[in-house]
Design an enzyme around this catalytic site. Structure first.
Site, short mmCIF file in Angstrom:
data_model
loop_
_atom_site.label_atom_id
_atom_site.label_comp_id
_atom_site.label_asym_id
_atom_site.label_seq_id
_atom_site.Cartn_x
_atom_site.Cartn_y
_atom_site.Cartn_z
N GLY A 1 21.97 5.24 21.71
CA GLY A 1 21.73 5.99 20.48
C GLY A 1 20.88 5.22 19.48
O GLY A 1 20.09 5.80 18.74
N GLY B 1 24.81 7.54 12.52
CA GLY B 1 23.76 7.59 11.49
C GLY B 1 23.08 6.24 11.29
O GLY B 1 22.52 5.96 10.23
N THR C 1 27.75 16.13 17.30
CA THR C 1 28.65 16.80 16.36
C THR C 1 28.34 18.29 16.32
O THR C 1 27.17 18.67 16.21
CB THR C 1 28.49 16.17 14.96
N GLU D 1 20.27 11.47 5.11
CA GLU D 1 21.50 11.41 5.88
C GLU D 1 22.32 10.17 5.52
O GLU D 1 23.53 10.23 5.35
CB GLU D 1 21.19 11.40 7.39
N ARG D 2 21.62 9.05 5.39
CA ARG D 2 22.34 7.80 5.10
C ARG D 2 22.90 7.79 3.68
O ARG D 2 24.00 7.26 3.44
CB ARG D 2 21.42 6.60 5.35
N GLU E 1 21.85 9.72 23.51
CA GLU E 1 21.99 9.97 24.95
C GLU E 1 22.94 8.96 25.55
O GLU E 1 23.21 7.92 24.93
CB GLU E 1 20.61 9.85 25.63
N GLY F 1 52.33 0.99 3.15
CA GLY F 1 53.33 0.49 4.09
C GLY F 1 53.50 1.45 5.26
O GLY F 1 52.56 2.13 5.66
N GLN G 1 48.03 -0.96 3.52
CA GLN G 1 49.02 -2.01 3.24
C GLN G 1 49.92 -1.60 2.08
O GLN G 1 51.12 -1.83 2.12
CB GLN G 1 48.30 -3.33 2.90
N GLU H 1 24.88 -2.86 12.56
CA GLU H 1 23.95 -3.87 13.09
C GLU H 1 22.51 -3.38 12.96
O GLU H 1 21.61 -4.14 12.56
CB GLU H 1 24.27 -4.18 14.56
C1 LIG Z 1 31.94 10.98 16.25
C2 LIG Z 1 30.49 10.78 16.48
C3 LIG Z 1 29.60 11.80 16.17
C4 LIG Z 1 28.24 11.65 16.44
N1 LIG Z 1 27.40 12.69 16.17
C5 LIG Z 1 26.09 12.59 16.59
C6 LIG Z 1 25.22 13.70 16.45
O1 LIG Z 1 25.58 14.75 15.92
N2 LIG Z 1 23.96 13.60 16.93
C7 LIG Z 1 23.51 12.45 17.51
O2 LIG Z 1 22.38 12.42 17.93
N3 LIG Z 1 24.31 11.37 17.63
C8 LIG Z 1 25.59 11.42 17.19
N4 LIG Z 1 26.42 10.33 17.31
C9 LIG Z 1 25.91 9.16 17.97
C10 LIG Z 1 25.63 7.99 17.03
O3 LIG Z 1 24.51 8.22 16.26
C11 LIG Z 1 25.48 6.77 17.96
O4 LIG Z 1 26.76 6.45 18.45
C12 LIG Z 1 24.87 5.58 17.27
O5 LIG Z 1 23.56 5.82 16.92
C13 LIG Z 1 24.97 4.32 18.14
O6 LIG Z 1 24.46 4.56 19.40
P1 LIG Z 1 25.30 4.19 20.72
O7 LIG Z 1 26.67 4.70 20.52
O8 LIG Z 1 24.57 4.66 21.89
O9 LIG Z 1 25.40 2.63 20.72
P2 LIG Z 1 24.30 1.62 21.26
O10 LIG Z 1 22.98 1.98 20.75
O11 LIG Z 1 24.47 1.48 22.71
O12 LIG Z 1 24.78 0.30 20.55
C14 LIG Z 1 26.01 -0.35 20.92
C15 LIG Z 1 26.29 -1.47 19.95
O13 LIG Z 1 25.25 -2.43 19.98
C16 LIG Z 1 24.66 -2.62 18.73
N5 LIG Z 1 23.21 -2.76 18.89
C17 LIG Z 1 22.36 -1.93 19.50
N6 LIG Z 1 21.10 -2.40 19.41
C18 LIG Z 1 21.17 -3.57 18.74
C19 LIG Z 1 20.19 -4.53 18.32
N7 LIG Z 1 18.90 -4.34 18.53
N8 LIG Z 1 20.62 -5.62 17.66
C20 LIG Z 1 21.94 -5.79 17.40
N9 LIG Z 1 22.89 -4.91 17.76
C21 LIG Z 1 22.51 -3.80 18.42
C22 LIG Z 1 25.00 -1.38 17.96
O14 LIG Z 1 25.09 -1.62 16.57
C23 LIG Z 1 26.36 -1.03 18.51
O15 LIG Z 1 27.31 -1.80 17.84
C24 LIG Z 1 27.76 10.44 16.99
C25 LIG Z 1 28.65 9.40 17.24
C26 LIG Z 1 30.00 9.56 16.99
C27 LIG Z 1 30.92 8.43 17.29
#
Ligand SMILES: Cc1cc2nc3c(=O)[nH]c(=O)nc-3n(C[C@H](O)[C@H](O)[C@H](O)COP(=O)(O)OP(=O)(O)OC[C@H]3O[C@@H](n4cnc5c(N)ncnc54)[C@H](O)[C@@H]3O)c2cc1C
Lengths: 249, 392
Positions: free
Chosen positions: B146, B376, B173, B255-256, B142, B352, B349, B380
């Protein structure tokens, strides 16, 4: 009508062949082995005959090591009904293959045997012809089209300068050429189902055939390397070089 | 015919306890299918930002879509994680992660339905998905976050025999093209105990979908989906109410492992492209591959790829044995995406300037690195989860 298709396990056509350092043969270590492409075409043709209601059963046979069973499974995954593996670790040359196949034909009584025109490993192009001679059956080699009629077959062959059409009485031997058809994929559901299809294991002795080689390989060598080409600046130089260096003008 | 591809799992058959002849056969099938139906069009599709919908049907025909799902709904039983690894690796050879993400979006959207859905729901939606006719997506993330799945905000309020859904999902996706979206919604109180999974048909009134433009994965459509008073039959609930978190977590291991297989496969594609180039390209009077620095780069890449592959296959095997090595799978995912990152960099690299140009697989792979490291379960979050699993 039952159709028999022999299939051979050969080095995959995508693999770059390497000759063993001692020149006794080709290096097979860790190399992908696949069904001879001409045999894939034969299997496809047999399956199409079955789908068209012209054949009732497609039986594939392979002669070779235990792993040749995998090649049979590929054919079963494409749609053949059952397989026969004549297991041997020895080298089996075309005449021995033809004799073994005759044994299978005697047992199975197929109405048609579709053999690849050659195997891409040794390129012998002999097995179908020898089998036809041993059985006293008609043969149509290098088929590009097969039409099954009532007790007969019309086979089109690509010959120099055009197409030749032969009419044969069945049972007969057909050897398949590249343009006969385009083989289908073995889809995952069919690969899974193929595991359950019957595969009988036999030995050359079961057919009373002596498979000892009649031909001896003296040496296997890489083809000579092509030397690098050169670029010429203009047409005049090209013509000049063709005259003076290449000696072709 | 090029030089022997040293790292090609199809042409170079090294002994392995994990792959049966049927796996290898499947690999050969997909290799041919990708060469025919995918590879020639990847450039064009990626630039166009989409690929033909018919590809789902074609993929279903050879078994890519149905693997692992029950036969009675059009699936293919008897497959294991190694079929999935093989499929991912072969699809990756075309050099587009976006293709895999969208073409296989059902692999995250549909398993909860198959595992937890009612018989009626399964019979209603699975056959369409598994034949490639309908597209399935999964919506968890959301705008508010995520990573922190337990605190998602989209609500589903029961009203008679329907749920009324309000809220927003992002980065979904296949979100634009999907017919069914398996959606995580809040049906209960705070935290993970108030989350349910609801299958939402995208033609219901009150749904608005907005396409999002991205750094990579161009041919994969990614959407923000807005739900405004969307009425969804209660029969669309996937599994028991307020037990959706389990359904989500259940997905994660597979998934992972799939993401890791993909990331490492892309690392290998970049490596192969770099090797090809290094063998052809001449600088300072010799091939790039004859410069020690370049030779060492190649070996470093290969070494990491091999290490990742060993970990991948070993963990897949353990999962097949019924083990749940969660911490290791988290580490595997990072190992794989870091390997992809390293190899995309080093391959670039070696290539080039040519590597920076569109039309080179490494260029696209380079742009797709980050989504693997974020989606996925981000790097972090993977480390955090692994640390917790290790009881630190
Ligand atoms: C191209 C693409 C396709 C996607 N497809 C799907 C999909 O089909 N369905 C779906 O549900 N989601 C999908 N996602 C979403 C994806 O799963 C999320 O982007 C991901 O889970 C991270 O959530 P966020 O982007 O809200 O980042 P946030 O949760 O806001 O996190 C932001 C940053 O903070 C770090 N962070 C967060 N919490 C902590 C913590 N406790 N400690 C340390 N670091 C932390 C995270 O690692 C990240 O670097 C997709 C994303 C992309 C880019």
């Amino acid at each position: 009508m039952k159709v028999l298709v022999p299939v051979k396990r050969v080095v995959d056509y995508n693999v770059k062949i390497r000759v063993k350092a001692d020149n006794t043969g080709v290096d097979l270590a860790n190399v992908k082995m696949s069904m001879n492409p001409f045999d894939e075409i034969s299997v496809e043709e047999a399956i199409r005959l079955k789908e068209a209601g012209k054949a009732t059963e497609v039986v594939v046979v392979s002669i070779g090591p235990a792993q040749a069973a995998e090649t049979i499974r590929t054919a079963l995954a494409m749609g053949a009904d059952r397989g026969i593996l004549i297991k041997t670790d020895e080298e089996v040359q075309p005449l021995a293959v033809a004799k073994l196949l005759k044994g299978v034909v005697d047992e199975e009584q197929p109405g048609l045997v579709i053999v690849g025109k050659q195997a891409i490993d040794d390129d012998s192009n002999q097995t179908g012809q020898m089998l036809s001679a041993l059985l006293g059956w008609g043969q149509a080699t290098f088929a590009s089209k097969v039409v099954i009629g009532d007790g007969s077959a019309e086979v089109t062959r690509e010959v120099d300068g055009g197409l030749e059409t032969l009419s044969l009485k069945l049972p007969a031997i057909v050897t398949s050429d590249l343009r006969l058809n385009e083989p289908r994929y073995a889809s995952l559901p069919n690969i899974m189902k193929a595991k359950k299809k019957p595969l009988a294991e036999k030995a050359p002795a079961d057919y009373g055939v002596d498979i000892a080689p009649r031909l001896k390989t003296l040496k296997v060598e890489e083809p000579p390397k092509r030397s690098a080409g050169i670029k010429v600046p203009d047409v005049a130089t090209l013509v000049e070089k063709l005259k003076t260096e290449a000696g072709v003008l | 015919m090029t030089e022997m591809p040293v790292f090609d799992p199809l042409l170079r058959e090294v002994p392995s306890p994990y792959y049966t002849p049927a796996h290898r056969e499947f690999r050969a099938t997909i290799r041919r299918w990708v060469d025919e139906h995918v590879a020639p069009f990847v450039e064009q599709w990626d630039e166009a930002g989409t690929f033909p919908r018919e590809l789902y049907g074609k993929a279903a025909e050879i078994g890519l879509i149905g693997m692992g799902f029950p036969e009675e709904y059009g699936g293919i039983e008897g497959t294991d994680l190694f079929h999935m690894i093989v499929a991912t690796e072969e699809l990756a050879r075309a050099g587009s992660g976006g293709l895999i993400a969208s073409l296989m979006s059902h692999s995250i959207g549909a398993p909860p339905i198959a595992a937890l859905g009612s018989d009626e729901l399964k019979a209603r939606v699975l056959p369409g998905i598994l034949s490639g006719e309908k597209i399935s997506a999964l919506a968890i993330t959301e705008p508010s976050g995520g990573s922190d799945v337990a605190n998602l905000r989209t609500t589903a309020r029961l009203d008679g025999d329907h749920y009324v859904v309000d809220g927003e999902k992002v980065f979904i996706t296949s979100g634009i093209r999907a017919d069914y979206v398996t959606t995580a919604v809040r049906t209960g109180g705070k935290g993970f105990g108030g989350i349910s999974l609801l299958l939402i048909e995208t033609d219901r009134p009150g749904i608005t979908r907005t396409p999002l433009k991205k750094m990579g994965w161009w041919m994969s459509d990614t959407a923000a989906i807005h739900f405004d008073g969307v009425r969804v039959p209660a029969a669309n609930l996937v599994g028991p109410e307020n037990a959706g978190f389990l359904g989500i977590v259940r997905n994660f291991n597979g998934e992972r492992i799939g993401l890791a297989a993909g990331a490492n496969a892309f690392a290998r594609v970049a490596l192969e492209e770099a090797i090809d180039w290094a063998r052809q390209r001449q600088t300072f009077g010799k091939r790039l591959a004859d410069h020690q620095v370049i030779r060492h780069k190649i070996v470093d890449m290969a070494q990491r790829i091999q290490a990742t592959q060993c970990m991948l296959e070993n963990l897949a095997w353990r999962v097949e044995q019924g083990d749940a090595p969660i911490a290791e799978i988290c580490m595997l995912k990072n190992q794989a995406t870091l390997t992809m990152e390293f190899c995309a960099r080093e391959a670039m690299q070696i290539l080039g300037g040519a590597g920076y140009m569109r039309g080179v697989k490494t260029e696209r792979i380079y742009r797709e690195v980050r989504v693997n490291a974020i989606g996925g379960g981000s790097e972090e979050i993977m480390r955090d989860l692994a640390a917790r699993q290790l009881g630190l």
